[in-house]
Write a protein that holds these residues in place. Structure first.
Motif, PDB file in Angstrom:
ATOM      1  N   LYS A  94      39.894  36.338  34.324  1.00  0.00           N
ATOM      2  CA  LYS A  94      39.223  36.941  35.049  1.00  0.00           C
ATOM      3  C   LYS A  94      38.543  37.511  36.645  1.00  0.00           C
ATOM      4  N   TYR A  95      39.385  36.213  37.135  1.00  0.00           N
ATOM      5  CA  TYR A  95      38.973  36.514  38.396  1.00  0.00           C
ATOM      6  C   TYR A  95      39.692  37.159  39.286  1.00  0.00           C
ATOM      7  N   GLN A  96      41.137  36.280  38.723  1.00  0.00           N
ATOM      8  CA  GLN A  96      42.302  37.102  39.669  1.00  0.00           C
ATOM      9  C   GLN A  96      42.546  38.646  38.618  1.00  0.00           C
ATOM     10  N   GLU A  97      41.766  39.425  37.957  1.00  0.00           N
ATOM     11  CA  GLU A  97      41.618  40.681  37.775  1.00  0.00           C
ATOM     12  C   GLU A  97      40.894  41.084  38.978  1.00  0.00           C
ATOM     13  N   TYR A  98      39.404  40.219  39.300  1.00  0.00           N
ATOM     14  CA  TYR A  98      38.797  40.804  40.031  1.00  0.00           C
ATOM     15  C   TYR A  98      39.151  41.000  41.427  1.00  0.00           C
ATOM     16  N   GLN A  99      39.764  39.642  41.910  1.00  0.00           N
ATOM     17  CA  GLN A  99      40.608  39.951  42.798  1.00  0.00           C
ATOM     18  C   GLN A  99      41.423  41.013  43.484  1.00  0.00           C
ATOM     19  N   THR A 100      42.711  41.208  42.714  1.00  0.00           N
ATOM     20  CA  THR A 100      43.376  42.087  42.570  1.00  0.00           C
ATOM     21  C   THR A 100      42.573  43.592  42.806  1.00  0.00           C
ATOM     22  N   ASP A 120      32.936  54.647  41.154  1.00  0.00           N
ATOM     23  CA  ASP A 120      33.269  54.644  40.082  1.00  0.00           C
ATOM     24  C   ASP A 120      33.811  52.619  40.018  1.00  0.00           C
ATOM     25  N   LYS A 121      34.515  52.500  40.956  1.00  0.00           N
ATOM     26  CA  LYS A 121      35.224  51.247  41.682  1.00  0.00           C
ATOM     27  C   LYS A 121      34.252  50.062  41.955  1.00  0.00           C
ATOM     28  N   GLU A 122      32.730  51.164  42.938  1.00  0.00           N
ATOM     29  CA  GLU A 122      32.351  49.907  42.909  1.00  0.00           C
ATOM     30  C   GLU A 122      32.058  49.392  41.542  1.00  0.00           C
ATOM     31  N   LYS A 123      30.970  50.306  40.855  1.00  0.00           N
ATOM     32  CA  LYS A 123      30.307  50.075  39.743  1.00  0.00           C
ATOM     33  C   LYS A 123      31.774  48.811  39.099  1.00  0.00           C
ATOM     34  N   GLU A 124      32.848  48.971  38.771  1.00  0.00           N
ATOM     35  CA  GLU A 124      33.554  48.613  37.829  1.00  0.00           C
ATOM     36  C   GLU A 124      33.402  47.190  38.199  1.00  0.00           C
ATOM     37  N   LEU A 125      34.112  46.728  40.127  1.00  0.00           N
ATOM     38  CA  LEU A 125      33.833  45.741  40.915  1.00  0.00           C
ATOM     39  C   LEU A 125      32.458  45.134  40.231  1.00  0.00           C
ATOM     40  N   THR A 126      31.200  45.826  40.165  1.00  0.00           N
ATOM     41  CA  THR A 126      30.069  45.007  40.377  1.00  0.00           C
ATOM     42  C   THR A 126      29.881  44.362  38.153  1.00  0.00           C
ATOM     43  N   LEU A 166      33.157  43.272  36.437  1.00  0.00           N
ATOM     44  CA  LEU A 166      33.238  42.214  36.655  1.00  0.00           C
ATOM     45  C   LEU A 166      33.099  40.958  36.710  1.00  0.00           C
ATOM     46  N   GLN A 167      32.010  41.091  37.759  1.00  0.00           N
ATOM     47  CA  GLN A 167      31.418  40.030  38.678  1.00  0.00           C
ATOM     48  C   GLN A 167      30.354  39.224  37.226  1.00  0.00           C
ATOM     49  N   GLN A 168      29.542  40.914  36.936  1.00  0.00           N
ATOM     50  CA  GLN A 168      28.337  39.764  35.863  1.00  0.00           C
ATOM     51  C   GLN A 168      29.283  39.473  34.949  1.00  0.00           C
ATOM     52  N   SER A 169      30.330  39.937  34.287  1.00  0.00           N
ATOM     53  CA  SER A 169      31.538  39.465  33.382  1.00  0.00           C
ATOM     54  C   SER A 169      31.873  38.073  33.144  1.00  0.00           C
ATOM     55  N   ILE A 170      32.314  37.393  34.815  1.00  0.00           N
ATOM     56  CA  ILE A 170      32.801  35.966  35.406  1.00  0.00           C
ATOM     57  C   ILE A 170      31.635  35.478  35.271  1.00  0.00           C
ATOM     58  N   GLN A 171      30.054  35.838  35.759  1.00  0.00           N
ATOM     59  CA  GLN A 171      29.286  35.165  36.067  1.00  0.00           C
ATOM     60  C   GLN A 171      28.990  34.590  34.347  1.00  0.00           C
ATOM     61  N   ALA A 179      28.850  40.599  46.146  1.00  0.00           N
ATOM     62  CA  ALA A 179      29.098  42.007  45.741  1.00  0.00           C
ATOM     63  C   ALA A 179      29.483  42.233  47.250  1.00  0.00           C
ATOM     64  N   SER A 180      28.700  41.920  48.312  1.00  0.00           N
ATOM     65  CA  SER A 180      28.370  42.987  49.718  1.00  0.00           C
ATOM     66  C   SER A 180      30.301  42.909  50.138  1.00  0.00           C
ATOM     67  N   LYS A 181      30.806  41.577  49.325  1.00  0.00           N
ATOM     68  CA  LYS A 181      32.224  41.724  50.570  1.00  0.00           C
ATOM     69  C   LYS A 181      32.816  42.733  49.704  1.00  0.00           C
ATOM     70  N   THR A 182      32.471  43.484  47.900  1.00  0.00           N
ATOM     71  CA  THR A 182      33.961  44.555  47.482  1.00  0.00           C
ATOM     72  C   THR A 182      32.978  45.882  48.227  1.00  0.00           C
ATOM     73  N   LYS A 183      31.908  46.025  48.982  1.00  0.00           N
ATOM     74  CA  LYS A 183      31.930  47.507  48.963  1.00  0.00           C
ATOM     75  C   LYS A 183      31.581  47.752  50.881  1.00  0.00           C
ATOM     76  N   THR A 184      32.729  48.691  50.637  1.00  0.00           N
ATOM     77  CA  THR A 184      31.937  49.109  51.967  1.00  0.00           C
ATOM     78  C   THR A 184      31.063  50.676  52.140  1.00  0.00           C
ATOM     79  N   LYS A 185      30.742  50.732  53.189  1.00  0.00           N
ATOM     80  CA  LYS A 185      29.634  51.611  53.439  1.00  0.00           C
ATOM     81  C   LYS A 185      30.250  53.237  52.995  1.00  0.00           C
ATOM     82  N   THR A 186      29.543  53.646  52.181  1.00  0.00           N
ATOM     83  CA  THR A 186      29.873  54.835  52.330  1.00  0.00           C
ATOM     84  C   THR A 186      29.477  56.241  52.920  1.00  0.00           C
ATOM     85  N   LYS A 187      30.431  57.029  53.456  1.00  0.00           N
ATOM     86  CA  LYS A 187      30.048  57.609  55.231  1.00  0.00           C
ATOM     87  C   LYS A 187      29.001  58.752  54.101  1.00  0.00           C
ATOM     88  N   LYS A 188      28.125  58.926  55.240  1.00  0.00           N
ATOM     89  CA  LYS A 188      26.682  60.247  55.015  1.00  0.00           C
ATOM     90  C   LYS A 188      27.275  60.806  55.230  1.00  0.00           C
TER      91      LYS A 188
END
Length: 214
Positions: free
Chosen positions: A74-80, A99-105, A107-112, A205-214
């Motif tokens: 599960k963690y390897q899938e998250y890292q990839t 959509d990608k940010e939601k997917e990563l979030t 996955l984090q919850q699934s790991i926990q 979660a903060s490490k998986t997100k980049t700031k969206t351009k306004k």
């Protein structure tokens, strides 16, 4: 401390709780039926000497390894997916990025959640594997106590053992082992289970997100 010793300690605590109730029982019944004779034993020591302990340790290690491998997958899938997001997130369309940010979030919850579930599963597995050995131990203690005239048998294990002091002749651990056909101290020590690798820390979660351009 390896998993098997943790399981033995947990089993010892179960016996300690029961012994505590007996230790606080009034001795008035002994006065009418004969002199009070109290024995004690180390549940952890006896369990570790029983031939069943080797199989219990092996099964517990295999189950723990299975859970560990599932967590690593599960963690390897998250890292990839997190690395792919970090590299291409800035160029993604707003909807795709969200959509990608939601997917990563998720996955984090699934790991926990899996980590919590794995802990519970491991505890249940310990109890299931130890129950036959504990039942056998209890029956043997009952027989030894009756044959040797012990009114109560206490457990000397635990962080707060019921037994604070006792003469050596009150220790029935070897009598219990002999009754089960085990030569005390003669059986080779069961192989120690390799300490399970530490579960990978769930990235913030903060490490998986980049700031969206306004």
């Amino acid at each position: 401390m390896n998993l098997f010793r943790v399981a033995l300690a947990a089993a010892a605590l179960t016996f300690t709780s029961a012994s505590a109730a007996l230790a606080q029982a009034p001795a008035t019944t002994a006065a009418t039926s004969g002199p009070l004779k109290i024995g004690y034993t180390s549940v952890e020591y006896v369990l570790s000497q029983m031939p069943e302990s080797r199989q219990i340790e092996s099964d517990l290690k295999a189950f723990s390894t299975q859970l560990e491998n599932q967590l690593k997958s599960k963690y390897q899938e998250y890292q990839t997916k997190a690395e792919a997001y970090q590299k291409g997130g800035a160029a993604m369309a707003e909807a795709v990025r969200a959509d990608k940010e939601k997917e990563l979030t998720n996955l984090q919850q699934s790991i926990q959640e899996f980590q919590r579930s794995a802990d519970q599963s491991l505890q249940q597995k310990q109890q299931t594997l130890l129950k036959p050995a504990l039942d056998k131990l209890q029956k043997t203690i009952d027989v030894v106590a009756e044959e040797n005239g012990y009114t109560y048998v206490l457990n000397s294990d635990g962080a707060s053992p019921v037994l604070l002091h006792g003469p050596k002749e009150g220790d029935i651990s070897d009598l219990v082992l002999k009754k089960m056909g085990v030569t005390p101290g003669a059986a080779p020590a069961a192989p120690k289970a390799a300490a399970p690798a530490a579960a990978p820390a769930t990235p913030a979660a903060s490490k998986t997100k980049t700031k969206t351009k306004k």
